[in-house]
Scaffold this motif. Structure first.
Motif, PDB file in Angstrom:
ATOM      1  N   MET A   1      17.850  17.566  16.899  1.00  0.00           N
ATOM      2  CA  MET A   1      17.730  16.236  16.173  1.00  0.00           C
ATOM      3  C   MET A   1      19.209  15.922  16.857  1.00  0.00           C
ATOM      4  O   MET A   1      19.723  14.626  16.410  1.00  0.00           O
ATOM      5  N   GLU A   2      19.728  16.192  18.365  1.00  0.00           N
ATOM      6  CA  GLU A   2      20.265  15.894  19.289  1.00  0.00           C
ATOM      7  C   GLU A   2      20.187  14.331  19.327  1.00  0.00           C
ATOM      8  O   GLU A   2      21.607  13.866  19.459  1.00  0.00           O
ATOM      9  N   LEU A   3      18.940  14.280  19.193  1.00  0.00           N
ATOM     10  CA  LEU A   3      18.708  12.178  19.841  1.00  0.00           C
ATOM     11  C   LEU A   3      19.256  11.385  19.023  1.00  0.00           C
ATOM     12  O   LEU A   3      19.814  10.553  18.878  1.00  0.00           O
ATOM     13  N   LEU A   4      18.821  11.810  18.095  1.00  0.00           N
ATOM     14  CA  LEU A   4      19.046  11.080  16.500  1.00  0.00           C
ATOM     15  C   LEU A   4      20.501  10.774  16.397  1.00  0.00           C
ATOM     16  O   LEU A   4      20.529   9.414  16.340  1.00  0.00           O
ATOM     17  N   SER A   5      21.194  12.062  16.504  1.00  0.00           N
ATOM     18  CA  SER A   5      22.316  11.897  15.514  1.00  0.00           C
ATOM     19  C   SER A   5      23.311  10.956  17.058  1.00  0.00           C
ATOM     20  O   SER A   5      24.430  10.776  16.581  1.00  0.00           O
ATOM     21  N   CYS A   6      22.913  11.308  17.975  1.00  0.00           N
ATOM     22  CA  CYS A   6      23.470   9.990  19.450  1.00  0.00           C
ATOM     23  C   CYS A   6      23.553   8.823  18.758  1.00  0.00           C
ATOM     24  O   CYS A   6      23.960   7.593  18.933  1.00  0.00           O
ATOM     25  N   THR A   9      25.262   7.904  15.242  1.00  0.00           N
ATOM     26  CA  THR A   9      26.405   7.543  15.777  1.00  0.00           C
ATOM     27  C   THR A   9      26.803   7.322  17.095  1.00  0.00           C
ATOM     28  O   THR A   9      28.701   6.945  16.356  1.00  0.00           O
ATOM     29  N   ARG A  10      26.623   6.436  17.250  1.00  0.00           N
ATOM     30  CA  ARG A  10      27.144   5.624  18.468  1.00  0.00           C
ATOM     31  C   ARG A  10      27.766   6.978  19.210  1.00  0.00           C
ATOM     32  O   ARG A  10      28.293   6.140  20.135  1.00  0.00           O
ATOM     33  N   ARG A  11      27.638   7.692  19.595  1.00  0.00           N
ATOM     34  CA  ARG A  11      28.115   9.229  21.097  1.00  0.00           C
ATOM     35  C   ARG A  11      27.278   9.841  21.407  1.00  0.00           C
ATOM     36  O   ARG A  11      25.880   9.852  21.362  1.00  0.00           O
ATOM     37  N   GLY A  12      27.934  10.103  23.073  1.00  0.00           N
ATOM     38  CA  GLY A  12      26.910  10.811  23.211  1.00  0.00           C
ATOM     39  C   GLY A  12      26.698   9.592  24.943  1.00  0.00           C
ATOM     40  O   GLY A  12      26.760   8.225  24.569  1.00  0.00           O
ATOM     41  N   ASP A  13      25.784  10.097  24.728  1.00  0.00           N
ATOM     42  CA  ASP A  13      25.303   9.139  26.130  1.00  0.00           C
ATOM     43  C   ASP A  13      23.631   8.472  25.951  1.00  0.00           C
ATOM     44  O   ASP A  13      22.622   9.067  25.747  1.00  0.00           O
ATOM     45  N   THR A  14      24.164   7.551  25.345  1.00  0.00           N
ATOM     46  CA  THR A  14      23.060   6.980  24.816  1.00  0.00           C
ATOM     47  C   THR A  14      21.916   5.846  25.702  1.00  0.00           C
ATOM     48  O   THR A  14      20.757   6.063  25.184  1.00  0.00           O
ATOM     49  N   ARG A  18      18.086   6.825  25.425  1.00  0.00           N
ATOM     50  CA  ARG A  18      17.039   5.319  25.173  1.00  0.00           C
ATOM     51  C   ARG A  18      15.862   5.315  26.329  1.00  0.00           C
ATOM     52  O   ARG A  18      15.050   6.014  25.824  1.00  0.00           O
ATOM     53  N   THR A  19      16.157   6.934  27.071  1.00  0.00           N
ATOM     54  CA  THR A  19      15.721   6.556  28.620  1.00  0.00           C
ATOM     55  C   THR A  19      14.198   8.489  27.179  1.00  0.00           C
ATOM     56  O   THR A  19      13.338   8.203  27.445  1.00  0.00           O
ATOM     57  N   ALA A  20      14.698   8.568  26.779  1.00  0.00           N
ATOM     58  CA  ALA A  20      14.087   9.793  25.767  1.00  0.00           C
ATOM     59  C   ALA A  20      12.604   9.024  24.566  1.00  0.00           C
ATOM     60  O   ALA A  20      11.833   9.886  25.101  1.00  0.00           O
ATOM     61  N   LEU A  21      13.546   8.327  24.481  1.00  0.00           N
ATOM     62  CA  LEU A  21      12.705   7.045  23.449  1.00  0.00           C
ATOM     63  C   LEU A  21      11.686   6.858  23.906  1.00  0.00           C
ATOM     64  O   LEU A  21      10.727   6.258  24.347  1.00  0.00           O
ATOM     65  N   SER A  22      11.688   5.820  24.821  1.00  0.00           N
ATOM     66  CA  SER A  22      10.815   5.544  25.641  1.00  0.00           C
ATOM     67  C   SER A  22       9.862   5.817  26.303  1.00  0.00           C
ATOM     68  O   SER A  22       8.528   5.646  26.102  1.00  0.00           O
ATOM     69  N   ARG A  23      10.052   7.234  27.109  1.00  0.00           N
ATOM     70  CA  ARG A  23       9.280   8.352  27.128  1.00  0.00           C
ATOM     71  C   ARG A  23       8.116   8.694  25.952  1.00  0.00           C
ATOM     72  O   ARG A  23       7.179   8.701  26.177  1.00  0.00           O
ATOM     73  N   ALA A  24       9.144   9.492  24.815  1.00  0.00           N
ATOM     74  CA  ALA A  24       8.022   9.377  24.251  1.00  0.00           C
ATOM     75  C   ALA A  24       7.572   8.126  23.702  1.00  0.00           C
ATOM     76  O   ALA A  24       6.460   8.288  22.825  1.00  0.00           O
ATOM     77  N   GLU A  25       7.794   7.272  23.245  1.00  0.00           N
ATOM     78  CA  GLU A  25       7.127   6.187  22.618  1.00  0.00           C
ATOM     79  C   GLU A  25       5.332   5.761  24.315  1.00  0.00           C
ATOM     80  O   GLU A  25       4.134   5.627  23.204  1.00  0.00           O
ATOM     81  N   ASN A  26       5.815   5.985  24.760  1.00  0.00           N
ATOM     82  CA  ASN A  26       4.633   6.138  25.714  1.00  0.00           C
ATOM     83  C   ASN A  26       4.381   6.886  26.198  1.00  0.00           C
ATOM     84  O   ASN A  26       2.568   6.689  25.699  1.00  0.00           O
TER      85      ASN A  26
END
Length: 60
Positions: A1-6, A9-14, A18-26
């Motif tokens: 859940m590291e991706l979700l917490s980012c 919380t708006r912390r970390g390398d968004t 976003r890239t990881a989320l886009s890849r998952a969506e594709n």
């Protein structure tokens, strides 16, 4: 859940998130397309089997 917490919380390398989320969506879009194609082929097979059942003629 590291991706979700980012994202939450708006912390970390968004940008990375976003890239990881886009890849998952594709990947999911591709899987959906494959499933739709498979469903269409299955519909064709079911229709042919139903015709054979009712007419006694073999499938083409």
């Amino acid at each position: 859940m590291e991706l979700l917490s980012c994202v939450v919380t708006r912390r970390g390398d968004t940008g990375t998130a976003r890239t990881a989320l886009s890849r998952a969506e594709n990947r999911i879009d591709t899987q959906i397309g494959t499933l739709v194609d498979t469903q269409e082929r299955l519909d064709t097979v079911i229709a042919a089997a139903t015709t054979t059942f009712w007419t006694g003629r073999p499938c083409p």
